[in-house]
Each structure stands twice: as C-alpha cells, then as structure tokens.
Design a protein around this motif. Sequence first.
Motif, PDB file in Angstrom:
ATOM      1  N   THR A   2       0.703  -1.201   0.010  1.00  0.00           N
ATOM      2  CA  THR A   2       0.001  -0.041  -0.067  1.00  0.00           C
ATOM      3  C   THR A   2       0.931   1.225  -0.116  1.00  0.00           C
ATOM      4  O   THR A   2       1.709   1.306   0.820  1.00  0.00           O
ATOM      5  N   LEU A   3       0.596   2.107  -0.911  1.00  0.00           N
ATOM      6  CA  LEU A   3       1.334   3.521  -0.988  1.00  0.00           C
ATOM      7  C   LEU A   3       1.110   4.198   0.282  1.00  0.00           C
ATOM      8  O   LEU A   3      -0.117   4.630   0.538  1.00  0.00           O
ATOM      9  N   LEU A   4       1.942   4.818   0.972  1.00  0.00           N
ATOM     10  CA  LEU A   4       2.037   5.564   2.258  1.00  0.00           C
ATOM     11  C   LEU A   4       2.199   6.830   1.848  1.00  0.00           C
ATOM     12  O   LEU A   4       1.646   7.563   2.607  1.00  0.00           O
ATOM     13  N   GLU A   5       3.271   7.155   1.193  1.00  0.00           N
ATOM     14  CA  GLU A   5       3.647   8.486   0.927  1.00  0.00           C
ATOM     15  C   GLU A   5       4.560   8.905  -0.314  1.00  0.00           C
ATOM     16  O   GLU A   5       5.259   7.916  -0.588  1.00  0.00           O
ATOM     17  N   THR A   6       4.152   9.743  -0.892  1.00  0.00           N
ATOM     18  CA  THR A   6       5.115  10.353  -1.990  1.00  0.00           C
ATOM     19  C   THR A   6       5.660  11.764  -1.687  1.00  0.00           C
ATOM     20  O   THR A   6       4.966  12.396  -0.838  1.00  0.00           O
ATOM     21  N   GLY A   7       6.620  11.981  -2.524  1.00  0.00           N
ATOM     22  CA  GLY A   7       7.295  13.297  -2.223  1.00  0.00           C
ATOM     23  C   GLY A   7       8.093  13.457  -3.572  1.00  0.00           C
ATOM     24  O   GLY A   7       8.608  12.602  -4.478  1.00  0.00           O
ATOM     25  N   THR A   8       8.594  14.918  -3.503  1.00  0.00           N
ATOM     26  CA  THR A   8       9.493  15.253  -4.663  1.00  0.00           C
ATOM     27  C   THR A   8      10.488  16.383  -4.059  1.00  0.00           C
ATOM     28  O   THR A   8      10.250  16.877  -3.079  1.00  0.00           O
ATOM     29  N   ASN A   9      11.727  16.411  -4.770  1.00  0.00           N
ATOM     30  CA  ASN A   9      12.648  17.311  -4.368  1.00  0.00           C
ATOM     31  C   ASN A   9      13.381  17.518  -5.567  1.00  0.00           C
ATOM     32  O   ASN A   9      13.655  16.945  -6.529  1.00  0.00           O
ATOM     33  N   SER A  10      14.190  18.919  -5.793  1.00  0.00           N
ATOM     34  CA  SER A  10      14.876  18.993  -6.839  1.00  0.00           C
ATOM     35  C   SER A  10      16.042  20.066  -6.451  1.00  0.00           C
ATOM     36  O   SER A  10      15.912  20.755  -5.288  1.00  0.00           O
ATOM     37  N   LYS A  11      17.231  20.030  -7.097  1.00  0.00           N
ATOM     38  CA  LYS A  11      18.405  20.639  -6.838  1.00  0.00           C
ATOM     39  C   LYS A  11      18.886  21.277  -8.150  1.00  0.00           C
ATOM     40  O   LYS A  11      19.069  20.392  -9.123  1.00  0.00           O
ATOM     41  N   SER A  12      18.782  22.613  -8.218  1.00  0.00           N
ATOM     42  CA  SER A  12      19.236  22.939  -9.781  1.00  0.00           C
ATOM     43  C   SER A  12      20.847  23.724  -9.253  1.00  0.00           C
ATOM     44  O   SER A  12      21.049  24.135  -8.593  1.00  0.00           O
ATOM     45  N   VAL A  13      21.587  23.861 -10.411  1.00  0.00           N
ATOM     46  CA  VAL A  13      22.819  24.423 -10.667  1.00  0.00           C
ATOM     47  C   VAL A  13      23.027  25.069 -11.958  1.00  0.00           C
ATOM     48  O   VAL A  13      22.692  24.207 -13.051  1.00  0.00           O
ATOM     49  N   TYR A  14      23.747  26.019 -12.017  1.00  0.00           N
ATOM     50  CA  TYR A  14      24.059  26.535 -13.215  1.00  0.00           C
ATOM     51  C   TYR A  14      25.598  26.333 -13.426  1.00  0.00           C
ATOM     52  O   TYR A  14      26.534  26.611 -12.763  1.00  0.00           O
ATOM     53  N   PHE A  15      25.865  26.057 -14.791  1.00  0.00           N
ATOM     54  CA  PHE A  15      27.333  25.627 -15.229  1.00  0.00           C
ATOM     55  C   PHE A  15      27.587  26.882 -16.415  1.00  0.00           C
ATOM     56  O   PHE A  15      27.178  26.929 -17.340  1.00  0.00           O
ATOM     57  N   PRO A  16      28.641  27.949 -15.923  1.00  0.00           N
ATOM     58  CA  PRO A  16      28.578  29.072 -16.695  1.00  0.00           C
ATOM     59  C   PRO A  16      29.552  28.514 -18.058  1.00  0.00           C
ATOM     60  O   PRO A  16      30.393  27.642 -17.755  1.00  0.00           O
ATOM     61  N   SER A  17      29.450  29.272 -18.963  1.00  0.00           N
ATOM     62  CA  SER A  17      30.628  29.099 -20.257  1.00  0.00           C
ATOM     63  C   SER A  17      31.781  29.506 -19.899  1.00  0.00           C
ATOM     64  O   SER A  17      32.040  30.169 -18.977  1.00  0.00           O
ATOM     65  N   ASN A  18      32.862  28.790 -20.417  1.00  0.00           N
ATOM     66  CA  ASN A  18      34.208  29.196 -20.198  1.00  0.00           C
ATOM     67  C   ASN A  18      34.583  30.258 -21.105  1.00  0.00           C
ATOM     68  O   ASN A  18      34.122  30.622 -21.817  1.00  0.00           O
TER      69      ASN A  18
END
Length: 67
Positions: A51-67
């Motif tokens: 039985t499904l008890l819990e769901t969730g989401t998370n995210s982490k973003s990062v910018y990689f600059p141009s050289n």
Amino acid sequence: MQRNSGSSWVTLKTWTTSADRYASLTQTHTVSSGYTYRVYTTFRIYNSAGTLLETGTNSKSVYFPSN
C-alpha cells in the motif's frame, strides 16, 4: 536530470532505484556549459502489503557557466 530550456525543463536522463529499507543512487552524466541543470527526484513509500503510504519530490538546480 533536466536542462532548462528557457520556459520549461527538458529531461536528459532518467535513473531508478529501489530498496527494502534505504535507497541510494549515484550516477554521472556529462553536461554542456552555459545551461542550468537540475536533478528532480520523486520518492514513494510503500508498506509491506504494497500500500502506498507517502510520496514526495525534491529538486536541486545548478548553473554551469560558459568558459
């Protein structure tokens, strides 16, 4: 893993994992500079009866600059 395309996020790569108690996932993906990327996770917790008890989401973003 997703890359920002201005107005939306484009999925570049997906991974899955499962475990009885603790889950961990380590993966590598080469990206191009000049973009913002994010890792977006979704988890689901089930009891021993399936039985499904819990769901969730998370995210982490990062910018990689141009050289």
